[in-house]
Design a protein around this motif. Structure first.
Motif, mmCIF file in Angstrom:
data_model
loop_
_atom_site.group_PDB
_atom_site.id
_atom_site.type_symbol
_atom_site.label_atom_id
_atom_site.label_comp_id
_atom_site.label_asym_id
_atom_site.label_seq_id
_atom_site.Cartn_x
_atom_site.Cartn_y
_atom_site.Cartn_z
ATOM 1 N N LEU A 394 0.808 -1.228 0.000
ATOM 2 C CA LEU A 394 0.000 0.000 0.000
ATOM 3 C C LEU A 394 0.841 1.278 0.000
ATOM 4 C CD1 LEU A 394 -2.863 -0.956 2.505
ATOM 5 C CD2 LEU A 394 -2.581 -1.577 0.097
ATOM 6 N N GLU A 395 2.152 1.155 -0.214
ATOM 7 C CA GLU A 395 3.000 2.347 -0.242
ATOM 8 C C GLU A 395 2.826 3.137 -1.530
ATOM 9 O OE1 GLU A 395 5.120 3.793 2.003
ATOM 10 O OE2 GLU A 395 4.206 2.413 3.450
ATOM 11 N N ALA A 455 -10.132 -5.075 -1.225
ATOM 12 C CA ALA A 455 -10.683 -3.844 -0.660
ATOM 13 C C ALA A 455 -11.958 -4.096 0.136
ATOM 14 C CB ALA A 455 -10.963 -2.844 -1.780
ATOM 15 N N GLY A 456 -12.210 -5.355 0.497
ATOM 16 C CA GLY A 456 -13.373 -5.678 1.311
ATOM 17 C C GLY A 456 -14.681 -5.648 0.563
ATOM 18 N N ALA A 566 -7.323 -4.690 7.442
ATOM 19 C CA ALA A 566 -6.415 -4.698 6.287
ATOM 20 C C ALA A 566 -7.170 -4.363 5.003
ATOM 21 C CB ALA A 566 -5.734 -6.053 6.169
ATOM 22 N N GLN A 567 -8.391 -4.883 4.878
ATOM 23 C CA GLN A 567 -9.194 -4.592 3.694
ATOM 24 C C GLN A 567 -9.615 -3.126 3.665
ATOM 25 O OE1 GLN A 567 -12.011 -7.808 4.501
ATOM 26 N NE2 GLN A 567 -11.482 -8.766 2.530
ATOM 27 N N LYS A 568 -9.967 -2.580 4.832
ATOM 28 C CA LYS A 568 -10.317 -1.161 4.900
ATOM 29 C C LYS A 568 -9.115 -0.289 4.542
ATOM 30 C CE LYS A 568 -14.001 -1.427 8.382
ATOM 31 N NZ LYS A 568 -14.429 -0.985 9.753
ATOM 32 N N ALA A 569 -7.940 -0.711 4.972
ATOM 33 C CA ALA A 569 -6.727 0.043 4.661
ATOM 34 C C ALA A 569 -6.443 0.011 3.160
ATOM 35 C CB ALA A 569 -5.540 -0.527 5.434
ATOM 36 N N PHE A 570 -6.675 -1.138 2.532
ATOM 37 C CA PHE A 570 -6.479 -1.258 1.089
ATOM 38 C C PHE A 570 -7.456 -0.334 0.365
ATOM 39 C CE2 PHE A 570 -6.666 -2.881 -3.150
ATOM 40 C CZ PHE A 570 -5.445 -3.528 -3.377
ATOM 41 N N TRP A 579 -13.749 4.178 4.423
ATOM 42 C CA TRP A 579 -14.646 3.034 4.215
ATOM 43 C C TRP A 579 -16.093 3.531 4.218
ATOM 44 C CZ3 TRP A 579 -14.558 -1.634 2.416
ATOM 45 C CH2 TRP A 579 -15.510 -2.589 2.782
ATOM 46 N N PRO A 580 -16.903 3.196 3.195
ATOM 47 C CA PRO A 580 -18.222 3.838 3.042
ATOM 48 C C PRO A 580 -19.407 3.080 3.642
ATOM 49 C CG PRO A 580 -17.696 2.626 1.057
ATOM 50 C CD PRO A 580 -16.551 2.393 2.012
ATOM 51 N N PHE A 581 -19.132 1.974 4.343
ATOM 52 C CA PHE A 581 -20.228 1.159 4.874
ATOM 53 C C PHE A 581 -20.274 1.254 6.399
ATOM 54 C CE2 PHE A 581 -18.838 -0.839 0.922
ATOM 55 C CZ PHE A 581 -20.045 -0.996 0.238
ATOM 56 N N ASP A 582 -21.480 1.083 6.953
ATOM 57 C CA ASP A 582 -21.591 0.998 8.407
ATOM 58 C C ASP A 582 -21.406 -0.445 8.853
ATOM 59 O OD1 ASP A 582 -23.996 -0.367 7.946
ATOM 60 O OD2 ASP A 582 -25.242 1.407 8.293
#
Length: 592
Positions: A394-395, A455-456, A566-570, A579-582
């Motif tokens: 992710l760099e 990306a989840g 990790a998926q949210k970070a991606f 992240w756009p979901f609740d």
């Protein structure tokens, strides 16, 4: 051949819009004194942003050349966009010609009683001998008209100047009865010119354009312009857009601005053309540097020029808050569906599509055997972005590739495939030649769920898709009848020997109409064989066609059941937003 080098002096253009109702103007070009024995004068055979050779010179009549004393000079036409003028002695040369301008849909040139849109490639001739000389343009226009361009203003309100022909040809002029607005963003000046009545909201457009214009720093470190002009045309049917050096023209039918989907189409296009100020105008593949206005400019990297621009356009809108995350993924979902239903993705690579763009007509053959540099180039860019994010923990992202291209390969330099691969290796420490071979040099199919899982996200049908009867063909919208436009490869119509251009007249011996054909098919079941009567090359033929089914439903992209940090970070590294979901997997913000 010449006696001495041409003198350094301005090339002066004058355009007199004297018969706007008939789309006519008179153009003159005054070249400085020259010692050339033959002065070659050209009109480009293609225009900026459209990589196809066009019959542009067909709008030219009454060509004439005179010397400094006004005496006629002998000339001959040597190519579709070339005239050669014989000179007996050193002299200045004036070229005049009548221009017919009624190509609004091509965004090439258009003159009527309310305005003139003048793309330099369709209006202004040049001589290679003087193409790098300073340029002035003076216009005689009807009373009450206002004139705008990305070029600097000249001595009057209807005159402009440019350092050379390259700037002139890439800086269209909009003159006429129009609305003009201006704003500032990130220390840059912007102008917006509206021509034509329509249901657009100038306040909303100005607000959103300002937001977009401030997002450039998310990819590039600085700007290639101090002033930028958005030209918006509300038309009687023409649509499309073209990028230019420091401006753009965007066209939509006059009542196609207000509905949300229509507006998103407009504002996404504006973002696309804005991004082109960097990607292709400031840095571009070697095959496009310098521009050769008289022939094809071949490169296998057009997918990066157009597809990568398409890939970034909605990201800028998302970051700017102009588009919601749900709208962003609704657009991506449609792109995935189109890709999955395109047989050409198994036939043609994006590199081959780039080289073939100059001869592409996108007819029935192309539908089944080709890919589009915009849509497939978007997906290749996405695949490269995900690979780079993964390889660099992710760099780095694909944005860094374009930032490096802008820093290292500004025009007049041009970048090659090896240069892109070198940047990728510098960023990741990995050799990207194998990746390039798999996703650029040969046809590819993306594992979308596998990619999006990083990306989840996951693709799904929000509602169970229903199935509809499918004959594997589409009807022509242009004819408004039962003429077949496209036949899907290996579909029912294809297997029955039906071809594009055939005209359906009956189903099972009974006459059928264009508006009733789909309803008629729904009277049958999957697997049924029907008898189609068609005219093929004016001959009546009958074929047996076995109907199949096709899922019909809206694909959507949603959050996975249990998303990890990790998926949210991606996701955040990929799109640059939160992240756009609740916690329940519902969209936090939605326009629904």
């Amino acid at each position: 051949m010449s006696w001495t080098t041409p003198a350094i002096a301005d090339v002066d253009y004058h355009i007199d819009i004297n018969q706007p109702a008939h789309h006519l103007a008179q153009v003159s070009v005054s070249f400085p004194q020259t010692d050339l024995k033959v002065l070659t004068v050209n009109l480009p055979v293609w225009r900026m942003g459209r990589y196809q050779v066009l019959p542009i010179a067909d709008g030219i009549r009454l060509f004439n050349a005179t010397d400094s004393k006004g005496q006629s000079l002998p000339w001959k036409r040597t190519a579709s966009g070339e005239w050669q003028i014989a000179l007996i002695k050193p002299t200045a040369v004036k070229v005049t010609y009548q221009l017919h301008a009624n190509e609004l849909g091509d965004r090439l040139r258009h003159i009527d009683n309310s305005h003139a849109f003048l793309d330099g490639s369709g209006v202004f001739m040049y001589s290679p001998a003087f193409s790098q000389q300073p340029v002035t343009v003076n216009m005689a226009v009807p009373k009450g008209w206002q004139s705008y361009s990305g070029m600097d203003k000249g001595s009057t309100s209807h005159s402009f100047k440019a350092p050379n022909y390259d700037v002139l040809v890439d800086s269209p002029i909009e003159t006429g009865i129009n609305q003009h607005f201006s704003f500032e963003a990130d220390d840059r000046q912007y102008e917006v010119v509206f021509w034509g009545e329509g249901n657009y909201d100038t306040t909303q457009i100005l607000t959103d354009l300002r937001k977009i214009s401030g997002q450039a720093s998310t990819i590039w470190a600085d700007y290639p312009f101090k002033r930028y002009v958005y030209m918006v045309h509300a038309t009687s049917g023409a649509s499309g857009a073209t990028e230019h050096l420091n401006s753009t023209v965007i066209q939509l039918p006059r009542f196609n601005f207000r509905e949300r989907q229509d507006y998103l189409r407009f504002i996404s296009t504006a973002s696309h053309e804005f991004i082109h100020s960097w990607n292709v105008k400031s840095y571009r593949p070697q095959g496009l540097v310098p521009y050769d206005y008289q022939s094809e400019n071949m490169t296998d990297l057009l997918w990066m020029v157009e597809g990568s621009t398409s890939y970034f356009q909605n990201q800028l809108l998302l970051r700017a808050g102009v588009m919601t995350a749900k709208e962003f993924f609704d657009d991506l979902s449609k792109r995935i569906v189109l890709n999955q239903h395109n047989p050409g993705r198994e036939i043609q690579s994006v590199a081959e599509a780039s080289l073939g763009q100059w001869s592409s007509t996108w007819g029935d053959y192309a539908v089944n055997h080709s890919v589009n540099i915009y849509s497939e180039g978007y997906l290749a860019s996405m695949a490269l972005d995900f690979s780079l994010l993964s390889d660099t923990q992710l760099e780095h992202s694909y944005r860094d590739v374009h930032k490096a291209l802008y820093q290292q390969y500004k025009v007049p330099m041009g970048y090659k495939v090896a240069d892109v691969q070198s940047i990728l290796k510098t960023l990741s420490g990995k050799d990207y030649q194998p990746w390039w071979q798999e996703f650029v040099n040969q046809p590819f199919s993306l594992p979308f769920d596998e990619l999006l899982a990083h990306a989840g996200l996951i693709t799904t049908y929000s509602k169970a898709p229903k199935t509809v009867i499918d004959a594997g063909m589409t009807l022509s919208e242009l004819h408004g009848d039962l003429t077949i436009a496209n036949v899907l490869k290996h579909g029912p119509a294809w297997n029955a020997g039906i071809a594009a251009g055939d005209e359906i007249v009956a189903v099972n011996g009974l006459k059928v109409t264009a508006d009733g054909f789909t309803k008629r098919l729904n009277d049958f079941n999957v697997g049924d064989k029907i008898k189609l009567s068609l005219f093929s090359d004016d001959r009546l033929k009958e074929v047996s066609l076995q109907l199949t089914e096709q899922p019909k439903g809206e694909l959507s992209i949603e959050a996975v059941a249990e998303v990890s940090d990790a998926q949210k970070a991606f996701y955040q590294a990929w799109l640059g937003v939160d992240w756009p979901f609740d916690d329940k997997g519902d969209w936090i913000k939605s326009t629904d």
